[in-house]
Design a protein around this motif. Structure first.
Motif, mmCIF file in Angstrom:
data_model
loop_
_atom_site.group_PDB
_atom_site.id
_atom_site.type_symbol
_atom_site.label_atom_id
_atom_site.label_comp_id
_atom_site.label_asym_id
_atom_site.label_seq_id
_atom_site.Cartn_x
_atom_site.Cartn_y
_atom_site.Cartn_z
ATOM 1 N N VAL A 184 -91.909 -57.622 -29.025
ATOM 2 C CA VAL A 184 -92.672 -56.507 -28.446
ATOM 3 C C VAL A 184 -93.055 -55.519 -29.543
ATOM 4 C CG1 VAL A 184 -92.565 -54.528 -26.881
ATOM 5 C CG2 VAL A 184 -91.627 -56.740 -26.162
ATOM 6 N N TRP A 185 -92.075 -55.149 -30.378
ATOM 7 C CA TRP A 185 -92.382 -54.255 -31.504
ATOM 8 C C TRP A 185 -93.427 -54.872 -32.430
ATOM 9 C CZ3 TRP A 185 -90.647 -56.274 -36.387
ATOM 10 C CH2 TRP A 185 -91.220 -55.597 -37.465
ATOM 11 N N PHE A 186 -93.188 -56.127 -32.837
ATOM 12 C CA PHE A 186 -94.057 -56.750 -33.830
ATOM 13 C C PHE A 186 -95.489 -56.896 -33.313
ATOM 14 C CE2 PHE A 186 -96.003 -60.520 -35.783
ATOM 15 C CZ PHE A 186 -95.976 -60.122 -37.122
ATOM 16 N N LEU A 187 -95.660 -57.398 -32.105
ATOM 17 C CA LEU A 187 -96.999 -57.666 -31.580
ATOM 18 C C LEU A 187 -97.757 -56.378 -31.258
ATOM 19 C CD1 LEU A 187 -96.283 -60.769 -29.303
ATOM 20 C CD2 LEU A 187 -97.501 -60.715 -31.498
ATOM 21 N N THR A 188 -97.063 -55.361 -30.743
ATOM 22 C CA THR A 188 -97.758 -54.101 -30.461
ATOM 23 C C THR A 188 -98.198 -53.433 -31.766
ATOM 24 O OG1 THR A 188 -95.613 -52.947 -30.311
ATOM 25 C CG2 THR A 188 -96.633 -53.650 -28.247
ATOM 26 N N SER A 189 -97.343 -53.488 -32.792
ATOM 27 C CA SER A 189 -97.702 -52.894 -34.088
ATOM 28 C C SER A 189 -98.804 -53.702 -34.768
ATOM 29 C CB SER A 189 -96.467 -52.819 -34.996
ATOM 30 O OG SER A 189 -95.471 -51.987 -34.434
ATOM 31 N N LEU A 190 -98.719 -55.038 -34.644
ATOM 32 C CA LEU A 190 -99.746 -55.895 -35.240
ATOM 33 C C LEU A 190 -101.101 -55.660 -34.578
ATOM 34 C CD1 LEU A 190 -100.514 -58.223 -37.158
ATOM 35 C CD2 LEU A 190 -99.889 -59.814 -35.321
ATOM 36 N N THR A 222 -105.357 -42.552 -26.193
ATOM 37 C CA THR A 222 -105.989 -43.851 -25.940
ATOM 38 C C THR A 222 -105.302 -44.998 -26.665
ATOM 39 O OG1 THR A 222 -107.597 -43.508 -27.731
ATOM 40 C CG2 THR A 222 -108.230 -42.793 -25.523
ATOM 41 N N GLU A 223 -105.058 -44.848 -27.956
ATOM 42 C CA GLU A 223 -104.484 -45.955 -28.711
ATOM 43 C C GLU A 223 -103.014 -46.167 -28.392
ATOM 44 O OE1 GLU A 223 -105.377 -45.798 -32.878
ATOM 45 O OE2 GLU A 223 -107.552 -45.855 -32.545
ATOM 46 N N GLU A 224 -102.277 -45.089 -28.119
ATOM 47 C CA GLU A 224 -100.867 -45.260 -27.751
ATOM 48 C C GLU A 224 -100.727 -45.882 -26.368
ATOM 49 O OE1 GLU A 224 -98.011 -44.876 -29.626
ATOM 50 O OE2 GLU A 224 -99.608 -44.811 -31.120
ATOM 51 N N LEU A 225 -101.531 -45.419 -25.417
ATOM 52 C CA LEU A 225 -101.453 -45.985 -24.077
ATOM 53 C C LEU A 225 -101.845 -47.460 -24.095
ATOM 54 C CD1 LEU A 225 -100.848 -45.560 -21.105
ATOM 55 C CD2 LEU A 225 -103.212 -44.784 -20.773
ATOM 56 N N THR A 226 -102.823 -47.809 -24.926
ATOM 57 C CA THR A 226 -103.250 -49.208 -25.016
ATOM 58 C C THR A 226 -102.182 -50.082 -25.660
ATOM 59 O OG1 THR A 226 -105.583 -48.596 -25.191
ATOM 60 C CG2 THR A 226 -104.980 -50.782 -25.963
ATOM 61 N N ALA A 227 -101.702 -49.684 -26.848
ATOM 62 C CA ALA A 227 -100.795 -50.534 -27.618
ATOM 63 C C ALA A 227 -99.336 -50.398 -27.195
ATOM 64 C CB ALA A 227 -100.934 -50.222 -29.111
ATOM 65 N N ARG A 228 -98.806 -49.185 -27.278
ATOM 66 C CA ARG A 228 -97.382 -48.997 -26.993
ATOM 67 C C ARG A 228 -97.114 -48.512 -25.577
ATOM 68 N NH1 ARG A 228 -97.875 -49.061 -32.244
ATOM 69 N NH2 ARG A 228 -99.332 -47.323 -32.186
ATOM 70 N N GLY A 229 -98.153 -48.631 -24.720
ATOM 71 C CA GLY A 229 -97.995 -48.329 -23.306
ATOM 72 C C GLY A 229 -98.242 -49.563 -22.468
ATOM 73 N N LEU A 230 -99.503 -49.923 -22.292
ATOM 74 C CA LEU A 230 -99.876 -51.028 -21.408
ATOM 75 C C LEU A 230 -99.572 -52.401 -22.023
ATOM 76 C CD1 LEU A 230 -103.246 -49.561 -20.102
ATOM 77 C CD2 LEU A 230 -101.018 -49.538 -18.970
ATOM 78 N N LEU A 231 -99.929 -52.601 -23.292
ATOM 79 C CA LEU A 231 -99.620 -53.880 -23.939
ATOM 80 C C LEU A 231 -98.117 -54.075 -24.018
ATOM 81 C CD1 LEU A 231 -100.430 -56.455 -25.432
ATOM 82 C CD2 LEU A 231 -100.611 -55.103 -27.548
ATOM 83 N N LEU A 232 -97.397 -53.029 -24.376
ATOM 84 C CA LEU A 232 -95.933 -53.104 -24.443
ATOM 85 C C LEU A 232 -95.343 -53.479 -23.089
ATOM 86 C CD1 LEU A 232 -93.450 -50.800 -26.211
ATOM 87 C CD2 LEU A 232 -93.361 -50.863 -23.716
#
Length: 261
Positions: A144-150, A122-132
């Motif tokens: 992309v790195w900074f905002l997804t990690s933030l 869930t959290e990977e698909l949300t942050a480093r999947g769909l948001l990315l």
């Protein structure tokens, strides 16, 4: 893709996921700090929200048609050595599991705790999947790195609303940013989000498991080493960003559409 990626869509999904999970967890009436008290607390406090979020995210990704860009890189990082950062976290997770008081686990609690593995999806698909995917429609890979990690780190702020101490939560946000950077590196180096999902699931499970029952004093050493692993990730991440060509091509209007506009 059925829907053209837009930055606002990515943030809308992140906000929607956060609201969904926190809303369900709040309705349970079970404090974040009480999840480990029983199998029922863990399942209804955390597990139910993760199950519902998993279904909601799968349906959302399918509706958008974003499975491929969300799960796979078009081009892997040219530098492979930065994988030492996520490997470091994997080794720390292994140490956590070795130090876990498994004798304190009964079958119901073990089953409830295994549901926590869904957090990797869930959290990977949300942050480093769909948001990315959404951010890559407009922004340079460094952003992309900074905002997804933030955003991944800021998601953990909601634990204050669930009863966790504010100072501990802020500390958790910082750690999450560092760990999220390692997950981003793992995606870039391997070319797939699947490995980050697995590592994320194992990491969160190990952190929860080692604190249950009668925690070993040696577990404090792992906690103390996490910032070092995070620093390694911060040093390594520019090398997986350098030369990245992951920005999604903008749609080109057809000849007929151009002629009538």
């Amino acid at each position: 893709m059925r829907v053209t990626p837009r930055v606002w869509i990515g943030f809308a999904i992140w906000i929607g996921y956060t609201a969904l999970v926190v809303g369900i967890q709040s309705l349970s009436g079970i404090s974040y700090t009480a999840w480990g008290d029983s199998a029922a607390n863990l399942f209804f406090g955390a597990g139910v929200s993760l199950i519902i979020a998993t279904v909601a995210l799968a349906l959302t990704t399918s509706a958008l048609g974003w499975w491929r860009p969300a799960m796979r890189e078009r081009q892997r990082s040219r530098h492979r050595w930065p994988i030492i950062a996520p490997v470091f976290f994997a080794l720390l997770a292994l140490v956590n599991l070795l130090l876990t008081d498994w004798g304190s686990y009964d079958l119901p609690f073990l089953g409830a705790s295994l549901v926590l593995l869904l957090v990797g999806f869930t959290e990977e698909l949300t942050a480093r999947g769909l948001l990315l995917t959404a951010l890559r429609s407009r922004l340079h890979e460094g952003w992309v790195w900074f905002l997804t990690s933030l955003c991944f780190g800021l998601f953990h702020l909601v634990n204050i609303l669930l009863g966790q101490d504010a100072f501990v939560t802020v500390e958790q946000v910082i750690f999450a940013f560092l760990v999220g950077t390692a997950f981003y590196i793992l995606r870039r180096v391997t070319g797939s989000l699947v490995y980050a999902m697995i590592l994320h699931a194992v990491w969160d499970f190990s952190v929860f498991a080692v604190a249950y029952g009668h925690p070993s004093e040696l577990a404090n050493i792992v906690t103390a080493v996490v910032p070092l692993a995070g620093v390694i990730a911060l040093i390594a991440v520019p090398f997986v960003i350098r030369g990245a060509d992951e920005r999604l091509p903008r749609p080109v209007p057809s000849a007929g559409a151009s002629a009538t506009s």
